[in-house]
Design a protein around this motif. Structure first.
Motif, short mmCIF file in Angstrom:
data_model
loop_
_atom_site.label_atom_id
_atom_site.label_comp_id
_atom_site.label_asym_id
_atom_site.label_seq_id
_atom_site.Cartn_x
_atom_site.Cartn_y
_atom_site.Cartn_z
N ASP A 61 -7.94 26.79 21.63
CA ASP A 61 -8.74 27.95 21.22
C ASP A 61 -10.09 27.52 20.65
O ASP A 61 -11.12 28.14 20.93
CB ASP A 61 -7.98 28.79 20.20
CG ASP A 61 -6.77 29.49 20.79
OD1 ASP A 61 -6.71 29.62 22.04
OD2 ASP A 61 -5.89 29.91 20.01
N LYS A 64 -12.31 26.46 23.50
CA LYS A 64 -12.79 27.62 24.27
C LYS A 64 -13.91 28.34 23.52
O LYS A 64 -14.91 28.73 24.11
CB LYS A 64 -11.63 28.58 24.54
CG LYS A 64 -10.69 28.12 25.62
CD LYS A 64 -9.59 29.14 25.85
CE LYS A 64 -8.61 28.71 26.89
NZ LYS A 64 -7.52 29.67 27.08
N THR A 65 -13.72 28.51 22.21
CA THR A 65 -14.74 29.16 21.40
C THR A 65 -16.03 28.36 21.40
O THR A 65 -17.12 28.93 21.56
CB THR A 65 -14.24 29.33 19.95
OG1 THR A 65 -13.03 30.07 19.96
CG2 THR A 65 -15.26 30.05 19.09
N SER A 66 -15.91 27.07 21.24
CA SER A 66 -17.08 26.20 21.26
C SER A 66 -17.80 26.28 22.59
O SER A 66 -19.03 26.37 22.65
CB SER A 66 -16.66 24.77 20.96
OG SER A 66 -17.75 23.89 21.10
N ALA A 88 -19.10 25.01 15.54
CA ALA A 88 -17.94 25.20 16.41
C ALA A 88 -17.67 23.94 17.23
O ALA A 88 -16.51 23.56 17.42
CB ALA A 88 -18.18 26.39 17.33
#
Length: 118
Positions: A61, A64-66, A88
């Protein structure tokens, strides 16, 4: 005369400590045995496989956010601030490195166990 002042200070400190001890003893007596018992039920301990899966999912997660923030910043999104992108990115990097270290330790422990004589 100076010795007398030092003795009086020491006696005053002893009296203060004694008063504090009596006060804490009073507080302990006021607490009933019911209040000292834990109010929560013992929680089930999660299995290692569940904990490892949660850790992998958490790292996934974060990555993916980064990646999403990096892509948004590269496309010129005004909401994607460079500091948020860098933070991030660092979070996902640190989480991945920690997960890698845990994996290495698990593999090393497995190899050590397999090398043990029966």
């Amino acid at each position: 005369m100076t010795n007398r002042v030092d003795i009086n200070n020491v006696l005053a400190d002893i009296r203060n400590l004694r008063a504090q001890m009596r006060q804490s003893a009073r507080v302990e007596q006021e607490l009933s045995a019911e209040q000292l018992k834990p109010t929560r039920k013992p929680e089930e301990v999660p299995e290692f496989s569940q904990m490892l899966k949660q850790a992998v999912d958490n790292v996934n997660d974060l990555q993916k956010t980064s990646s999403a923030l990096r892509t948004a910043y590269e496309q010129g999104d005004p909401q994607a601030d460079l500091t948020k992108v860098m933070i991030a990115s660092q979070k996902s990097s640190v989480a991945f490195q920690a997960l890698t270290q845990v994996r290495n330790k698990v593999v090393q422990a497995y190899e050590d166990i397999m090398k043990m004589p029966i």
